[in-house]
Design a protein around this motif. Structure first.
Motif, PDB file in Angstrom:
ATOM      1  N   HIS A  42       0.855  -1.196   0.000  1.00 10.61           N
ATOM      2  CA  HIS A  42       0.000   0.000   0.000  1.00 10.61           C
ATOM      3  C   HIS A  42       0.887   1.241   0.000  1.00 10.61           C
ATOM      4  O   HIS A  42       2.018   1.220   0.488  1.00 10.61           O
ATOM      5  CB  HIS A  42      -0.886  -0.033   1.246  1.00 10.61           C
ATOM      6  CG  HIS A  42      -2.020   0.939   1.236  1.00 10.61           C
ATOM      7  ND1 HIS A  42      -1.856   2.289   1.428  1.00 10.61           N
ATOM      8  CD2 HIS A  42      -3.365   0.738   1.090  1.00 10.61           C
ATOM      9  CE1 HIS A  42      -3.032   2.893   1.392  1.00 10.61           C
ATOM     10  NE2 HIS A  42      -3.977   1.966   1.185  1.00 10.61           N
ATOM     11  N   GLN A  43       0.362   2.344  -0.508  1.00  8.72           N
ATOM     12  CA  GLN A  43       1.112   3.600  -0.521  1.00  8.72           C
ATOM     13  C   GLN A  43       1.536   4.030   0.872  1.00  8.72           C
ATOM     14  O   GLN A  43       2.601   4.643   1.058  1.00  8.72           O
ATOM     15  CB  GLN A  43       0.265   4.697  -1.176  1.00  8.72           C
ATOM     16  CG  GLN A  43       1.004   6.027  -1.335  1.00  8.72           C
ATOM     17  CD  GLN A  43       0.097   7.107  -1.919  1.00  8.72           C
ATOM     18  OE1 GLN A  43      -1.077   7.211  -1.546  1.00  8.72           O
ATOM     19  NE2 GLN A  43       0.626   7.878  -2.851  1.00  8.72           N
ATOM     20  N   ASP A  44       0.720   3.692   1.883  1.00 14.24           N
ATOM     21  CA  ASP A  44       1.046   4.127   3.240  1.00 14.24           C
ATOM     22  C   ASP A  44       2.061   3.211   3.934  1.00 14.24           C
ATOM     23  O   ASP A  44       2.385   3.409   5.106  1.00 14.24           O
ATOM     24  CB  ASP A  44      -0.226   4.251   4.087  1.00 14.24           C
ATOM     25  CG  ASP A  44      -0.948   2.913   4.304  1.00 14.24           C
ATOM     26  OD1 ASP A  44      -0.372   1.851   4.013  1.00 14.24           O
ATOM     27  OD2 ASP A  44      -2.115   2.945   4.766  1.00 14.24           O
ATOM     28  N   GLY A  45       2.568   2.200   3.227  1.00 13.41           N
ATOM     29  CA  GLY A  45       3.593   1.331   3.786  1.00 13.41           C
ATOM     30  C   GLY A  45       3.102  -0.018   4.258  1.00 13.41           C
ATOM     31  O   GLY A  45       3.904  -0.922   4.514  1.00 13.41           O
ATOM     32  N   ARG A  46       1.794  -0.189   4.392  1.00 13.43           N
ATOM     33  CA  ARG A  46       1.273  -1.507   4.765  1.00 13.43           C
ATOM     34  C   ARG A  46       1.551  -2.510   3.662  1.00 13.43           C
ATOM     35  O   ARG A  46       1.628  -2.149   2.481  1.00 13.43           O
ATOM     36  CB  ARG A  46      -0.239  -1.425   5.000  1.00 13.43           C
ATOM     37  CG  ARG A  46      -0.654  -0.739   6.284  1.00 13.43           C
ATOM     38  CD  ARG A  46      -2.171  -0.690   6.382  1.00 13.43           C
ATOM     39  NE  ARG A  46      -2.740   0.282   5.459  1.00 13.43           N
ATOM     40  CZ  ARG A  46      -4.033   0.388   5.178  1.00 13.43           C
ATOM     41  NH1 ARG A  46      -4.891  -0.465   5.740  1.00 13.43           N
ATOM     42  NH2 ARG A  46      -4.483   1.316   4.348  1.00 13.43           N
ATOM     43  N   PHE A  47       1.703  -3.750   4.038  1.00  9.88           N
ATOM     44  CA  PHE A  47       1.886  -4.785   3.014  1.00  9.88           C
ATOM     45  C   PHE A  47       1.307  -6.092   3.507  1.00  9.88           C
ATOM     46  O   PHE A  47       1.087  -6.307   4.696  1.00  9.88           O
ATOM     47  CB  PHE A  47       3.366  -4.941   2.643  1.00  9.88           C
ATOM     48  CG  PHE A  47       4.233  -5.518   3.735  1.00  9.88           C
ATOM     49  CD1 PHE A  47       4.465  -6.896   3.813  1.00  9.88           C
ATOM     50  CD2 PHE A  47       4.834  -4.684   4.678  1.00  9.88           C
ATOM     51  CE1 PHE A  47       5.261  -7.428   4.809  1.00  9.88           C
ATOM     52  CE2 PHE A  47       5.634  -5.220   5.683  1.00  9.88           C
ATOM     53  CZ  PHE A  47       5.853  -6.590   5.749  1.00  9.88           C
ATOM     54  N   GLU A  48       1.066  -6.988   2.575  1.00  8.12           N
ATOM     55  CA  GLU A  48       0.540  -8.321   2.872  1.00  8.12           C
ATOM     56  C   GLU A  48       1.245  -9.309   1.949  1.00  8.12           C
ATOM     57  O   GLU A  48       1.545  -8.993   0.799  1.00  8.12           O
ATOM     58  CB  GLU A  48      -0.971  -8.369   2.637  1.00  8.12           C
ATOM     59  CG  GLU A  48      -1.646  -9.662   3.045  1.00  8.12           C
ATOM     60  CD  GLU A  48      -1.559  -9.922   4.536  1.00  8.12           C
ATOM     61  OE1 GLU A  48      -0.858 -10.889   4.897  1.00  8.12           O
ATOM     62  OE2 GLU A  48      -2.158  -9.165   5.305  1.00  8.12           O
ATOM     63  N   GLY A  49       1.530 -10.495   2.474  1.00 10.01           N
ATOM     64  CA  GLY A  49       2.173 -11.523   1.674  1.00 10.01           C
ATOM     65  C   GLY A  49       3.684 -11.491   1.787  1.00 10.01           C
ATOM     66  O   GLY A  49       4.266 -10.716   2.559  1.00 10.01           O
ATOM     67  N   SER A  50       4.330 -12.339   0.994  1.00 11.29           N
ATOM     68  CA  SER A  50       5.783 -12.481   1.070  1.00 11.29           C
ATOM     69  C   SER A  50       6.312 -13.043  -0.242  1.00 11.29           C
ATOM     70  O   SER A  50       5.660 -13.862  -0.884  1.00 11.29           O
ATOM     71  CB  SER A  50       6.158 -13.410   2.224  1.00 11.29           C
ATOM     72  OG  SER A  50       7.525 -13.743   2.199  1.00 11.29           O
ATOM     73  N   VAL A  51       7.521 -12.600  -0.619  1.00 16.29           N
ATOM     74  CA  VAL A  51       8.164 -13.144  -1.818  1.00 16.29           C
ATOM     75  C   VAL A  51       9.440 -13.908  -1.488  1.00 16.29           C
ATOM     76  O   VAL A  51      10.012 -14.570  -2.366  1.00 16.29           O
ATOM     77  CB  VAL A  51       8.487 -12.031  -2.837  1.00 16.29           C
ATOM     78  CG1 VAL A  51       7.207 -11.446  -3.422  1.00 16.29           C
ATOM     79  CG2 VAL A  51       9.353 -10.945  -2.219  1.00 16.29           C
ATOM     80  N   SER A  52       9.896 -13.824  -0.226  1.00 11.12           N
ATOM     81  CA  SER A  52      11.133 -14.541   0.111  1.00 11.12           C
ATOM     82  C   SER A  52      11.169 -15.035   1.546  1.00 11.12           C
ATOM     83  O   SER A  52      12.168 -15.598   1.970  1.00 11.12           O
ATOM     84  CB  SER A  52      12.350 -13.641  -0.128  1.00 11.12           C
ATOM     85  OG  SER A  52      12.469 -12.673   0.908  1.00 11.12           O
ATOM     86  N   GLY A  53      10.132 -14.797   2.303  1.00 12.48           N
ATOM     87  CA  GLY A  53      10.164 -15.194   3.698  1.00 12.48           C
ATOM     88  C   GLY A  53      10.952 -14.244   4.570  1.00 12.48           C
ATOM     89  O   GLY A  53      11.251 -14.552   5.722  1.00 12.48           O
ATOM     90  N   GLY A  54      11.307 -13.060   4.036  1.00 10.75           N
ATOM     91  CA  GLY A  54      12.002 -12.056   4.838  1.00 10.75           C
ATOM     92  C   GLY A  54      13.334 -11.604   4.297  1.00 10.75           C
ATOM     93  O   GLY A  54      13.841 -10.545   4.693  1.00 10.75           O
ATOM     94  N   CYS A  55      13.939 -12.372   3.372  1.00  9.58           N
ATOM     95  CA  CYS A  55      15.293 -12.050   2.909  1.00  9.58           C
ATOM     96  C   CYS A  55      15.366 -10.741   2.125  1.00  9.58           C
ATOM     97  O   CYS A  55      16.303  -9.969   2.288  1.00  9.58           O
ATOM     98  CB  CYS A  55      15.837 -13.184   2.034  1.00  9.58           C
ATOM     99  SG  CYS A  55      15.880 -14.795   2.836  1.00  9.58           S
TER     100      CYS A  55
END
Length: 306
Positions: A42-55
């Motif tokens: 989101h533009q405000d910095g929120r996010f959902e999901g993952s593409v690497s598990g944190g890396c």
């Protein structure tokens, strides 16, 4: 990807806000997330999901902010060979390519999330095609370099027999993100206290299974040890394109079960679809371990189908 559900839900909740979508489009070696995995920002910095598990998420968040601000879509590669491998790379040894595109008409059209949700709700798979030159996604085939992401129907588990193993199996399925229904016409067994947060169905299993229309993303597991309950459920499950069919019991009891089902008209091919004794042989002892072996076999069957 079944674990993209939260991303799809967030995209629909945040519809109208400036957003970016990151997607794993290629993997090599010990990649922590499979192709098709999403992360929405989101533009405000929120996010959902993952593409690497944190890396690499911090770098993806920076890139997403740039794309939201008007930068063109980007295709980024990460791996241990990168100069900043230990900052934004993959110290686990794998490599991934991640596409970051705006959620907009010239990127990932926000209406696509509605089409995906509709298809999944109807038990249909849907392919979304992304042009890797322009970064635009659509439902139409294209010429040239493209990434095709298949959104399968949500995984479901129909447990027949509200027994103790069913309680453990329903809990494991919940952690795996598999929607579960427990079917049992015996009211004393089928209670919310014994199965909190699980859909309960007190119809006779053949009617319940047929009405719920199992598809290749559905598992049907019979656990009651009561032939009047289990056999009709198996017959209904085998009459559908059910992704995984399993029955609890010994090899001797399954041999007798095959004879009964054959007498009901189930073909030899259909009988061979039944995983029995249910689950992977891990030397399981007790309800929880038996449930674990069944859950593992079920997930393996879903992946084989894919």
């Amino acid at each position: 990807m079944s674990d993209n559900d939260a991303v799809i839900a967030a995209a629909r909740d945040w519809k109208g806000a400036p957003l970016a979508l990151a997607t794993v489009v290629s993997t090599w070696g010990s990649a922590p997330r499979p192709r098709g995995s999403h992360m929405i920002v989101h533009q405000d910095g929120r996010f959902e999901g993952s593409v690497s598990g944190g890396c690499v998420e911090n770098d993806i968040l920076t890139t997403a902010a740039e794309v939201i601000a008007g930068a063109p879509f980007q295709l980024k590669r990460y791996g241990v060979a990168d100069a900043a491998a230990w900052e934004v790379g993959l110290p686990c040894g794998g490599e991934i390519a991640v596409m970051v595109q705006p959620i907009a008409a010239d990127g990932f059209d926000p209406e696509l999330f509605d089409r995906i949700a509709e298809a999944r709700g109807e038990g249909r798979a849907l392919d979304v095609v992304t042009d890797l030159d322009s970064g635009q996604s659509s439902l139409r085939p294209i010429e040239g370099a493209a990434f095709v992401n298949r959104y399968d129907p949500p995984r479901r588990l129909l447990i027949v027999g509200a027994v103790q193993i069913a309680q453990a199996l329903a809990g494991l399925a919940r952690e795996l993100g598999i929607a579960t229904t427990v079917i049992d016409p015996r009211a004393r067994f089928l209670t919310e206290e014994r199965f909190p947060g699980v859909a309960l169905d007190d119809r006779w299993p053949d009617e319940a299974v047929a009405t719920l229309r199992p598809d290749p993303a559905t598992a049907v597991v019979t656990l009651s040890h009561d032939t009047k309950i289990d056999d009709p459920a198996l017959q209904a499950a085998l009459a559908a394109p059910t992704g995984y069919v399993a029955a609890l019991g010994s090899r001797r009891s399954h041999a007798a079960r095959r004879e009964r089902l054959a007498a009901l008209g189930v073909s030899e091919t259909g009988l061979d679809r039944i995983d029995a004794p249910a689950g992977i042989d891990i030397g399981a002892i007790g309800p929880a371990e038996i449930a674990l072996s069944i859950a593992a076999a079920m997930v393996g069957a879903f992946h084989d189908r894919s």
